[in-house]
Design a protein around this motif. Structure first.
Motif, short mmCIF file in Angstrom:
data_model
loop_
_atom_site.label_atom_id
_atom_site.label_comp_id
_atom_site.label_asym_id
_atom_site.label_seq_id
_atom_site.Cartn_x
_atom_site.Cartn_y
_atom_site.Cartn_z
N VAL A 80 0.83 -1.21 0.00
CA VAL A 80 0.00 0.00 0.00
C VAL A 80 0.87 1.25 0.00
N VAL A 81 1.91 1.27 0.82
CA VAL A 81 2.79 2.44 0.90
C VAL A 81 3.43 2.71 -0.46
N ARG A 82 3.90 1.68 -1.13
CA ARG A 82 4.54 1.85 -2.43
C ARG A 82 3.55 2.45 -3.44
N LEU A 83 2.30 2.00 -3.39
CA LEU A 83 1.30 2.53 -4.32
C LEU A 83 0.92 3.97 -3.98
N ILE A 84 0.90 4.32 -2.69
CA ILE A 84 0.66 5.73 -2.31
C ILE A 84 1.75 6.61 -2.92
N VAL A 85 2.99 6.17 -2.82
CA VAL A 85 4.12 6.93 -3.36
C VAL A 85 3.96 7.13 -4.86
N TRP A 86 3.62 6.09 -5.57
CA TRP A 86 3.56 6.18 -7.04
C TRP A 86 2.27 6.83 -7.55
N GLU A 87 1.18 6.62 -6.87
CA GLU A 87 -0.08 7.18 -7.37
C GLU A 87 -0.24 8.66 -7.09
N ILE A 88 0.05 9.10 -5.86
CA ILE A 88 -0.18 10.51 -5.55
C ILE A 88 1.10 11.24 -5.20
N CYS A 89 2.23 10.53 -5.23
CA CYS A 89 3.56 11.15 -5.10
C CYS A 89 3.81 11.78 -3.75
N LYS A 90 3.36 11.10 -2.70
CA LYS A 90 3.79 11.49 -1.36
C LYS A 90 5.20 10.97 -1.15
N THR A 91 5.99 11.70 -0.36
CA THR A 91 7.31 11.19 -0.04
C THR A 91 7.15 9.87 0.69
N ARG A 92 8.17 9.04 0.58
CA ARG A 92 8.10 7.73 1.23
C ARG A 92 7.80 7.86 2.73
N PRO A 93 8.48 8.75 3.48
CA PRO A 93 8.14 8.88 4.91
C PRO A 93 6.70 9.31 5.14
N ASP A 94 6.17 10.22 4.30
CA ASP A 94 4.79 10.66 4.48
C ASP A 94 3.80 9.56 4.14
N ALA A 95 4.12 8.73 3.14
CA ALA A 95 3.25 7.61 2.79
C ALA A 95 3.21 6.60 3.94
N GLU A 96 4.36 6.34 4.53
CA GLU A 96 4.41 5.42 5.67
C GLU A 96 3.63 6.00 6.85
N LYS A 97 3.77 7.31 7.04
CA LYS A 97 3.06 7.97 8.13
C LYS A 97 1.55 7.88 7.92
N GLU A 98 1.10 8.03 6.68
CA GLU A 98 -0.34 7.94 6.42
C GLU A 98 -0.87 6.54 6.73
N PHE A 99 -0.14 5.52 6.33
CA PHE A 99 -0.58 4.16 6.62
C PHE A 99 -0.62 3.93 8.13
N ASP A 100 0.45 4.28 8.82
CA ASP A 100 0.52 4.03 10.26
C ASP A 100 -0.51 4.84 11.03
N ARG A 101 -0.76 6.06 10.58
CA ARG A 101 -1.77 6.88 11.25
C ARG A 101 -3.16 6.26 11.05
N THR A 102 -3.38 5.66 9.89
CA THR A 102 -4.67 5.02 9.63
C THR A 102 -4.88 3.82 10.55
N ILE A 103 -3.83 3.04 10.74
CA ILE A 103 -3.92 1.90 11.65
C ILE A 103 -4.23 2.38 13.07
N LYS A 104 -3.54 3.43 13.49
CA LYS A 104 -3.80 3.99 14.83
C LYS A 104 -5.23 4.50 14.93
N TYR A 105 -5.71 5.15 13.84
CA TYR A 105 -7.08 5.66 13.84
C TYR A 105 -8.08 4.52 14.03
N ILE A 106 -7.86 3.40 13.34
CA ILE A 106 -8.77 2.27 13.48
C ILE A 106 -8.77 1.78 14.93
N LYS A 107 -7.59 1.61 15.51
CA LYS A 107 -7.49 1.12 16.89
C LYS A 107 -8.13 2.10 17.87
#
Length: 562
Positions: A141-168
Motif C-alpha cells: 500500500v505504501v509503495r502505491l501511495i508513493v507512485w499514485e499521488i507522489c507522497k514522499t516515502r516517509p509521508d506515505a508510511e506515516k499515512e498508513f501508520d496513522r490510519t492503523i492507529k485511527y482504526i485502533k
C-alpha cells in the motif's frame, strides 16, 4: 481596508520569465525507470482485474480506466517528459454500480442483516481481524501511495501508520460508547436502555490527497456502527485500495462493503433513494451535485469535509522564526494539497519586510524531488493540468500588481507535473488567489495595517474551517479569539492549521463541512440514538429481565465490554 501593494524587497517576475530554461531546482528531476533505485521501483502495470462484490474479489471483464503517476519516466518525440502509466482500474457502468448497491442493501436487509444485528463485541473482533490483515499489506500500500499521488516515502508510511492507529482508537472509542450504553436509565416512572443504532446503507467517497487515511475516517466508523457501505475510491489513489479490498473480502461478511469506480456511477446510486448516509470529502460544488440527486434529501444524512481557505494573521508581536517555520509547514506540506493548508497569509506592515525576507530564505531550502529521494519536500502533483492552473492563478495576480518574491530561486516555475513553490507578495481582493482555494504550492501574502482587514476577510469568506494567529501579546490575541471562534471551528495559536490529533473535533462552518469528524464524533455521525422504553411496573420488569437473562437480544443487553 488597505492592502499594501509594494513589496519590501521584490524580485521581479513576469510570465515571460517562465519561458526561460527550467530553474536548477527542476533540472534533471525525472529519470527513466531503470535509473530509479530498484527498491523503490513499481512493477507495472498494476491491473486491478478483481473487485469487491458481495464479499468476494470478483474477476473483472469490462473496460478499464488508466491510472497515471505524476512521476515521469519516459519522454515523447519532442523530449517532453510524460506521466507514467502505472495501472488500470475497472470502468464501472450503471449496471455494475447498482449491483454493488443491491449487495449492500441485501446485507442491510432493512436493519435485520447479520452485520447490523451483530453484537458490538463481535463487530470489534471482525475489524481487529481486518486490521491485522491490512498490516500485512503495508509495504504494498505504501509503495502505491508513493507512485499514485507522489507522497514522499516517509509521508506515505506515516499515512498508513496513522490510519492503523485511527482504526485502533476508533475501536477503543466504540468500546467506551458501548459501556456507557450497557446500563438502564430510570426517569419519571419509565426505564429505558439507550443505544446508538446504524443508519442503513452509506456511500463513502474519499479524497486523493489522503486516499487511505481520510477515506477511512468515514468508512471505518460507518462500518463499526453496523452500517453497510458502498465504497468509491478517489480517481487518484484507487490502485492502492486493491490490497485493502482483499482484506475486506477476507474479514467482513458478504455485502457489508462493496466497491464502485468512476464518478458516473454515483448519480444512479443516489437517484435510487437507497442511500441513507453520504460521506464525502472533496469540494462543496461536487457535494451539492451529488446530494441533489437523492429523491428524498430530508432522509439523507450527510457527513462532509469540504473546501477551505484557511488564513494566518501574523501580528507585529509575532516570533518571526516560529511564524515563518509554521507558515511554511502549513502552506507547503504535501505541496499545499491539503484542505487544512494555510492558503493566505496576512502580515502586518511593520514586520512585512523581515517576514518576507525570512520566508524566501527558508522556502529556498526546500528540495524539489522524487518521493523516495532523501530530504525531498516538494514532489510532482497528481492532478492533471495542476501546474497549468497554478500558473493561471499566478499570472492573474502578476497582471494585477502582485510579485513573486522568490522568482530568482525559481518560484512559480513548472516542469511537467512539478512546480517550485511561489511566494506571491502584494495579494489583494482583486486577484483570484485571494478568494480561490489554490490547493497547491503558492504562498500568497497580503500586507495589512489594521487587523480589521483579515477579520473582514474571514467574516466575508464562504469558508470557515480553521485559521492561525501568530503573536506573543495575550491581550491582542484574546481580542481576536472571541470573534473568530464564531467564524471558524479551530483557532491555532502560533502553529499551522491541521487536523490532528484525531481525538480532537474536525469540522467547519459555512461551506467547509457538515457534521464533525473525530474518533468519537464520527461514531455518532454514522448512528442515531435509539431506545427501548417501558413503564416501571412488574410485568415490564419481568419481560426485560427475562430477555437480559436469556441473552435474547443484542440491543437489550447489559454486557460490559472489557
Amino acid at each position: 481596508p488597505t492592502f499594501m501593494a509594494s513589496a519590501p524587497a521584490p524580485a521581479p517576475a513576469t510570465a515571460q520569465a517562465q519561458a526561460a530554461a527550467p530553474h536548477s531546482k527542476l533540472a534533471h528531476l525525472y529519470c527513466s525507470m531503470d535509473q530509479i533505485p530498484e527498491k523503490y521501483r513499481l512493477a507495472i502495470p498494476v491491473i486491478q482485474d478483481r473487485y469487491l462484490l458481495n464479499g468476494a474479489m470478483v474477476p473483472w471483464s469490462g473496460a478499464y480506466d488508466n491510472v497515471n503517476s505524476p512521476i515521469c519516466t519516459s519522454q515523447d518525440a519532442s523530449g517532453k517528459w510524460i506521466p507514467t502509466l502505472i495501472g488500470k482500474v475497472p470502468s464501472f457502468t450503471e449496471r455494475d454500480a447498482m449491483a454493488a448497491l443491491d449487495s449492500c442493501e441485501r446485507a442491510w436487509d432493512s436493519g435485520r442483516g447479520l452485520w447490523p444485528t451483530m453484537p458490538v463485541a463481535k463487530r470489534i473482533e471482525v475489524m481487529e481481524n481486518f486490521t491485522a490483515l491490512m498490516l500485512q499489506r503495508r509495504e504494498e500500500v505504501v509503495r502505491l501511495i508513493v507512485w499514485e499521488i507522489c507522497k514522499t516515502r516517509p509521508d506515505a508510511e506515516k499515512e498508513f501508520d496513522r490510519t492503523i492507529k485511527y482504526i485502533k482508537d476508533t475501536l477503543d472509542a466504540l468500546k467506551e460508547t458501548d459501556r456507557a450504553s450497557s446500563r438502564f436509565q430510570i426517569e419519571d416512572g419509565i426505564f429505558a436502555q439507550i443505544r446508538r443504532a446504524p443508519l442503513g446503507v452509506c456511500l463513502c467517497m474519499g479524497p486523493f490527497n489522503y486516499p487511505l487515511n481520510e477515506t477511512f475516517t468515514t468508512l471505518i466508523p460507518a462500518l463499526l456502527m453496523g452500517n453497510t457501505c458502498v465504497f468509491k475510491p478517489s480517481k487518484l489513489g484507487s490502485l492502492l485500495q486493491g490490497p485493502i479490498l482483499d482484506c475486506f473480502s477476507r474479514a467482513l461478511p458478504a455485502g457489508v462493503v462493496n466497491v464502485v469506480y468512476g464518478r458516473s456511477c454515483v448519480a444512479p446510486i443516489m437517484k435510487s433513494g437507497k442511500i441513507n448516509c453520504l460521506a464525502f470529502i472533496g469540494s462543496s460544488k461536487v457535494s451539492d451535485t451529488i446530494r441533489k440527486d437523492h429523491p428524498t434529501p430530508h432522509r439523507l444524512r450527510c457527513v462532509l469535509g469540504l473546501d477551505a481557505k484557511n488564513p494566518a494573521i501574523i501580528l507585529p508581536c509575532a516570533d518571526l522564526d516560529m511564524a515563518v517555520k509554521e507558515c511554511i509547514l502549513g502552506a507547503l506540506s504535501f505541496n499545499g494539497q491539503r484542505c487544512t493548508a494555510l492558503k493566505l497569509l496576512f502580515v502586518h506592515q511593520i514586520i512585512a519586510a523581515q517576514f518576507c525576507q525570512r520566508i524566501v530564505e527558508e522556502v529556498d531550502k526546500l528540495k524539489v524531488g522524487l518521493p523516495w529521494t532523501e530530504g525531498t519536500n516538494i514532489t510532482p502533483m497528481p492532478e492533471a493540468d495542476k501546474c497549468k492552473r497554478m500558473r493561471e492563478l499566478i499570472d492573474d495576480a502578476l497582471a494585477k500588481g502582485a510579485q513573486i518574491l522568490n522568482a530568482e530561486q525559481g518560484g512559480g516555475q513548472c516542469v511537467e507535473t512539478a512546480m517550485v513553490p511561489a511566494i506571491l507578495f502584494g495579494v489583494t481582493p482583486a486577484m483570484r488567489i485571494f478568494h480561490e482555494e489554490q490547493f497547491g504550492p503558492i504562498v500568497p501574502i497580503a500586507v495589512y495595517n489594521s487587523v480589521q482587514t483579515p477579520l473582514d476577510f474571514i467574516r466575508e469568506s464562504p469558508f470557515g474551517q480553521q485559521m492561525s494567529i501568530f503573536g506573543a501579546n495575550p491581550t491582542e490575541i484574546a481580542h481576536l479569539v472571541d470573534p473568530l471562534a464564531n467564524q471558524v471551528c479551530r483557532i491555532n495559536l502560533n502553529s499551522q492549521c491541521q487536523r490532528g490529533p484525531d481525538t480532537f473535533p474536525f469540522t467547519g462552518r459555512k461551506d467547509s463541512a457538515e457534521q464533525t469528524l473525530s474518533v468519537s464524533d464520527a461514531l455518532r455521525c454514522f448512528s442515531i440514538r435509539t431506545l427501548v422504553a417501558a413503564k416501571h411496573n412488574p410485568l415490564n420488569i419481568q419481560i426485560v429481565q427475562t430477555i437480559l437473562h436469556n441473552r435474547q437480544s443484542t440491543f437489550l443487553s447489559t454486557d460490559f465490554l472489557l
